[in-house]
Scaffold this motif. Structure first.
Motif, PDB file in Angstrom:
ATOM      1  N   SER A   2       0.821  -1.212   0.000  1.00  0.00           N
ATOM      2  CA  SER A   2       0.000   0.000   0.000  1.00  0.00           C
ATOM      3  C   SER A   2       0.862   1.272   0.000  1.00  0.00           C
ATOM      4  O   SER A   2       2.029   1.249   0.407  1.00  0.00           O
ATOM      5  CB  SER A   2      -0.899  -0.011   1.228  1.00  0.00           C
ATOM      6  OG  SER A   2      -0.124   0.228   2.381  1.00  0.00           O
ATOM      7  N   ILE A   3       0.237   2.353  -0.475  1.00  0.00           N
ATOM      8  CA  ILE A   3       0.966   3.629  -0.553  1.00  0.00           C
ATOM      9  C   ILE A   3       1.361   4.066   0.862  1.00  0.00           C
ATOM     10  O   ILE A   3       2.442   4.614   1.074  1.00  0.00           O
ATOM     11  CB  ILE A   3       0.076   4.727  -1.191  1.00  0.00           C
ATOM     12  CG1 ILE A   3      -0.468   4.247  -2.535  1.00  0.00           C
ATOM     13  CG2 ILE A   3       0.859   6.013  -1.408  1.00  0.00           C
ATOM     14  CD1 ILE A   3      -1.609   5.104  -3.059  1.00  0.00           C
ATOM     15  N   TYR A   4       0.457   3.810   1.803  1.00  0.00           N
ATOM     16  CA  TYR A   4       0.694   4.206   3.196  1.00  0.00           C
ATOM     17  C   TYR A   4       1.962   3.553   3.741  1.00  0.00           C
ATOM     18  O   TYR A   4       2.815   4.202   4.328  1.00  0.00           O
ATOM     19  CB  TYR A   4      -0.529   3.814   4.036  1.00  0.00           C
ATOM     20  CG  TYR A   4      -0.392   4.106   5.515  1.00  0.00           C
ATOM     21  CD1 TYR A   4      -0.459   5.417   5.993  1.00  0.00           C
ATOM     22  CD2 TYR A   4      -0.212   3.079   6.424  1.00  0.00           C
ATOM     23  CE1 TYR A   4      -0.342   5.685   7.344  1.00  0.00           C
ATOM     24  CE2 TYR A   4      -0.090   3.336   7.778  1.00  0.00           C
ATOM     25  CZ  TYR A   4      -0.156   4.643   8.231  1.00  0.00           C
ATOM     26  OH  TYR A   4      -0.026   4.904   9.567  1.00  0.00           O
ATOM     27  N   ASP A   7       5.035   4.994   2.179  1.00  0.00           N
ATOM     28  CA  ASP A   7       5.402   6.290   2.766  1.00  0.00           C
ATOM     29  C   ASP A   7       6.131   6.120   4.094  1.00  0.00           C
ATOM     30  O   ASP A   7       7.104   6.821   4.375  1.00  0.00           O
ATOM     31  CB  ASP A   7       4.141   7.155   2.979  1.00  0.00           C
ATOM     32  CG  ASP A   7       3.531   7.613   1.663  1.00  0.00           C
ATOM     33  OD1 ASP A   7       4.242   7.566   0.644  1.00  0.00           O
ATOM     34  OD2 ASP A   7       2.351   7.998   1.661  1.00  0.00           O
ATOM     35  N   LEU A   8       5.651   5.161   4.904  1.00  0.00           N
ATOM     36  CA  LEU A   8       6.315   4.914   6.197  1.00  0.00           C
ATOM     37  C   LEU A   8       7.726   4.373   5.984  1.00  0.00           C
ATOM     38  O   LEU A   8       8.659   4.766   6.683  1.00  0.00           O
ATOM     39  CB  LEU A   8       5.494   3.920   7.032  1.00  0.00           C
ATOM     40  CG  LEU A   8       4.175   4.420   7.611  1.00  0.00           C
ATOM     41  CD1 LEU A   8       3.485   3.307   8.390  1.00  0.00           C
ATOM     42  CD2 LEU A   8       4.366   5.621   8.522  1.00  0.00           C
ATOM     43  N   ILE A   9       7.870   3.483   4.981  1.00  0.00           N
ATOM     44  CA  ILE A   9       9.194   2.922   4.679  1.00  0.00           C
ATOM     45  C   ILE A   9      10.141   4.036   4.197  1.00  0.00           C
ATOM     46  O   ILE A   9      11.322   4.051   4.537  1.00  0.00           O
ATOM     47  CB  ILE A   9       9.087   1.759   3.659  1.00  0.00           C
ATOM     48  CG1 ILE A   9       8.451   0.544   4.356  1.00  0.00           C
ATOM     49  CG2 ILE A   9      10.442   1.385   3.083  1.00  0.00           C
ATOM     50  CD1 ILE A   9       8.068  -0.577   3.434  1.00  0.00           C
ATOM     51  N   ASP A  10       9.581   4.986   3.432  1.00  0.00           N
ATOM     52  CA  ASP A  10      10.394   6.123   2.971  1.00  0.00           C
ATOM     53  C   ASP A  10      10.958   6.920   4.150  1.00  0.00           C
ATOM     54  O   ASP A  10      12.090   7.386   4.101  1.00  0.00           O
ATOM     55  CB  ASP A  10       9.566   7.050   2.076  1.00  0.00           C
ATOM     56  CG  ASP A  10       9.424   6.497   0.673  1.00  0.00           C
ATOM     57  OD1 ASP A  10      10.115   5.498   0.364  1.00  0.00           O
ATOM     58  OD2 ASP A  10       8.626   7.042  -0.108  1.00  0.00           O
ATOM     59  N   ILE A  11      10.129   7.070   5.206  1.00  0.00           N
ATOM     60  CA  ILE A  11      10.603   7.796   6.397  1.00  0.00           C
ATOM     61  C   ILE A  11      11.779   7.038   7.022  1.00  0.00           C
ATOM     62  O   ILE A  11      12.807   7.623   7.353  1.00  0.00           O
ATOM     63  CB  ILE A  11       9.466   7.989   7.439  1.00  0.00           C
ATOM     64  CG1 ILE A  11       8.346   8.853   6.849  1.00  0.00           C
ATOM     65  CG2 ILE A  11       9.993   8.630   8.726  1.00  0.00           C
ATOM     66  CD1 ILE A  11       7.133   9.064   7.736  1.00  0.00           C
ATOM     67  N   LEU A  12      11.622   5.717   7.129  1.00  0.00           N
ATOM     68  CA  LEU A  12      12.705   4.904   7.699  1.00  0.00           C
ATOM     69  C   LEU A  12      13.971   4.977   6.851  1.00  0.00           C
ATOM     70  O   LEU A  12      15.072   5.087   7.376  1.00  0.00           O
ATOM     71  CB  LEU A  12      12.255   3.441   7.799  1.00  0.00           C
ATOM     72  CG  LEU A  12      11.410   3.050   8.997  1.00  0.00           C
ATOM     73  CD1 LEU A  12      11.077   1.574   8.946  1.00  0.00           C
ATOM     74  CD2 LEU A  12      12.145   3.337  10.296  1.00  0.00           C
ATOM     75  N   LYS A  13      13.777   4.933   5.525  1.00  0.00           N
ATOM     76  CA  LYS A  13      14.943   4.995   4.626  1.00  0.00           C
ATOM     77  C   LYS A  13      15.660   6.335   4.780  1.00  0.00           C
ATOM     78  O   LYS A  13      16.890   6.406   4.753  1.00  0.00           O
ATOM     79  CB  LYS A  13      14.510   4.785   3.179  1.00  0.00           C
ATOM     80  CG  LYS A  13      14.282   3.317   2.850  1.00  0.00           C
ATOM     81  CD  LYS A  13      13.934   3.116   1.404  1.00  0.00           C
ATOM     82  CE  LYS A  13      13.735   1.641   1.113  1.00  0.00           C
ATOM     83  NZ  LYS A  13      13.088   1.415  -0.180  1.00  0.00           N
ATOM     84  N   MET A  14      14.864   7.395   4.929  1.00  0.00           N
ATOM     85  CA  MET A  14      15.457   8.722   5.107  1.00  0.00           C
ATOM     86  C   MET A  14      16.306   8.738   6.381  1.00  0.00           C
ATOM     87  O   MET A  14      17.438   9.231   6.382  1.00  0.00           O
ATOM     88  CB  MET A  14      14.336   9.761   5.186  1.00  0.00           C
ATOM     89  CG  MET A  14      14.772  11.197   5.379  1.00  0.00           C
ATOM     90  SD  MET A  14      15.016  11.686   7.086  1.00  0.00           S
ATOM     91  CE  MET A  14      13.365  11.623   7.726  1.00  0.00           C
ATOM     92  N   LEU A  15      15.768   8.155   7.464  1.00  0.00           N
ATOM     93  CA  LEU A  15      16.495   8.135   8.735  1.00  0.00           C
ATOM     94  C   LEU A  15      17.773   7.303   8.618  1.00  0.00           C
ATOM     95  O   LEU A  15      18.808   7.660   9.176  1.00  0.00           O
ATOM     96  CB  LEU A  15      15.600   7.589   9.847  1.00  0.00           C
ATOM     97  CG  LEU A  15      14.371   8.437  10.194  1.00  0.00           C
ATOM     98  CD1 LEU A  15      13.443   7.679  11.127  1.00  0.00           C
ATOM     99  CD2 LEU A  15      14.755   9.760  10.824  1.00  0.00           C
ATOM    100  N   MET A  16      17.697   6.203   7.865  1.00  0.00           N
ATOM    101  CA  MET A  16      18.881   5.365   7.699  1.00  0.00           C
ATOM    102  C   MET A  16      19.928   6.038   6.825  1.00  0.00           C
ATOM    103  O   MET A  16      21.125   5.825   7.010  1.00  0.00           O
ATOM    104  CB  MET A  16      18.481   4.010   7.127  1.00  0.00           C
ATOM    105  CG  MET A  16      17.659   3.230   8.122  1.00  0.00           C
ATOM    106  SD  MET A  16      17.507   1.526   7.699  1.00  0.00           S
ATOM    107  CE  MET A  16      19.111   0.928   8.162  1.00  0.00           C
ATOM    108  N   ASN A  17      19.462   6.845   5.856  1.00  0.00           N
ATOM    109  CA  ASN A  17      20.412   7.567   5.008  1.00  0.00           C
ATOM    110  C   ASN A  17      21.229   8.579   5.810  1.00  0.00           C
ATOM    111  O   ASN A  17      22.379   8.846   5.471  1.00  0.00           O
ATOM    112  CB  ASN A  17      19.681   8.280   3.862  1.00  0.00           C
ATOM    113  CG  ASN A  17      19.265   7.312   2.789  1.00  0.00           C
ATOM    114  OD1 ASN A  17      19.836   6.239   2.663  1.00  0.00           O
ATOM    115  ND2 ASN A  17      18.250   7.660   2.019  1.00  0.00           N
TER     116      ASN A  17
END
Lengths: 96, 202
Positions: A2-4, A7-17
């Motif tokens: 799902s898009i939701y 979006d949550l995974i994107d937040i995690l990826k940003m934090l890991m970056n």
């Protein structure tokens, strides 16, 4: 997916970056897993050897050996020959 | 529609959580045991972090819930002090804070960070945290100016000096950075200790 969730995974990826770019942690996920396996085993039983790490982590013998060698070079983990079994090495954390 | 509801609930609760946390530290000065040490609290305005993160990652779906949280948050936490008539125009000034973030995101898009033609509906790749940092900087500056300008225009009883605008700007910037830093520490620790699965392993 799902898009939701995306979006949550994107937040995690940003934090890991952030972590990657700042280069604060120089160990891979596998290496971290081995580290936590050692820590968990020592906290539960008071001792840990290489066979325990292989058994508990589910990783290959060569990966575990390579990683422990790296930890030893980085002065994180200390290897001591087991008194009961000369082929086995006990692991302990270096405390300074 | 289902996605909109999920996003709205997440946004509302996340904003209220950051607002509640900020409010706790802002009202109760734990170090000096002084109550109502308000102005120092607004130097690290945590809810701005929630605003930025939610608009950047959930895009414009997050706006209704964000505005609802903005106007209901203070009243829900302390109705006697922050009831709906606490400061005339504060509800409309909240729109200014949200518009500041929208403008910042659109400015980032317009600066050709994203490939192809400019579009309001095209998302920015905020997995690159540097874009997020730019949004935080821009939105903090704009939010300080817009929010205070709206308040001054609407409310004749309030006169806002330059230092208050500066405090808003610094507070929004530091608040947003603090929220992201805390989230980074919490989530990377959770990933390291296998409490959640790393997104890279998916």
């Amino acid at each position: 997916m799902s898009i939701y969730r995306d979006d949550l995974i994107d937040i995690l990826k940003m934090l890991m970056n952030i972590e990657k770019d700042l280069n604060l942690v120089c160990y891979s996920d596998t290496q971290k897993k081995i580290y936590y396996t050692i820590a968990l085993k020592i906290s539960k039983t008071g001792s840990c050897n290489i066979s325990d790490v292989i058994q508990n982590s589910g990783l290959s013998r060569s990966t575990v050996y390579k990683t422990i060698k790296k930890f030893e070079l980085d002065n994180i983990v200390k290897l001591d020959q087991s008194k009961s079994d000369k082929r086995e090495f006990n692991l302990s954390f270096v405390t300074t | 529609m289902k996605h909109f509801f999920k996003v709205s609930i997440t946004v509302y609760f996340f904003y209220m959580f950051t607002y509640g946390t900020w409010y706790f530290f802002h009202v109760i000065d734990l170090v000096n045991l002084r109550i109502d040490n308000g102005w120092t609290g607004s130097l690290v305005f945590l809810p701005h972090g929630a605003r930025v993160l939610m608009v950047c990652f959930f895009r414009y779906y997050s706006l209704p819930a964000l505005y609802l949280a903005e106007i209901t948050g203070p009243s829900l936490l302390n109705y006697e002090k922050y009831n709906i008539n606490y400061v005339d125009g504060s509800n409309i000034a909240s729109i200014g804070c949200i518009i500041a973030i929208i403008l910042s995101v659109e400015l980032i898009k317009w600066s050709k960070v994203t490939e192809g033609k400019f579009s309001f509906f095209k998302p920015v790749n905020f997995k690159n945290y540097k874009f997020l940092f730019l949004v935080i900087v821009l939105s903090s500056l704009l939010s300080g100016v817009l929010c205070n300008s709206i308040l001054t225009i609407i409310n004749d009883q309030i006169s806002i000096d330059v230092l208050t605008v500066l405090r808003f700007m610094i507070g929004d910037f530091l608040g947003a950075i603090t929220v992201i830093a805390i989230m980074w520490i919490v989530f990377t620790t959770a990933i390291d200790t296998r409490m959640i699965i790393s997104p890279e392993n998916k």
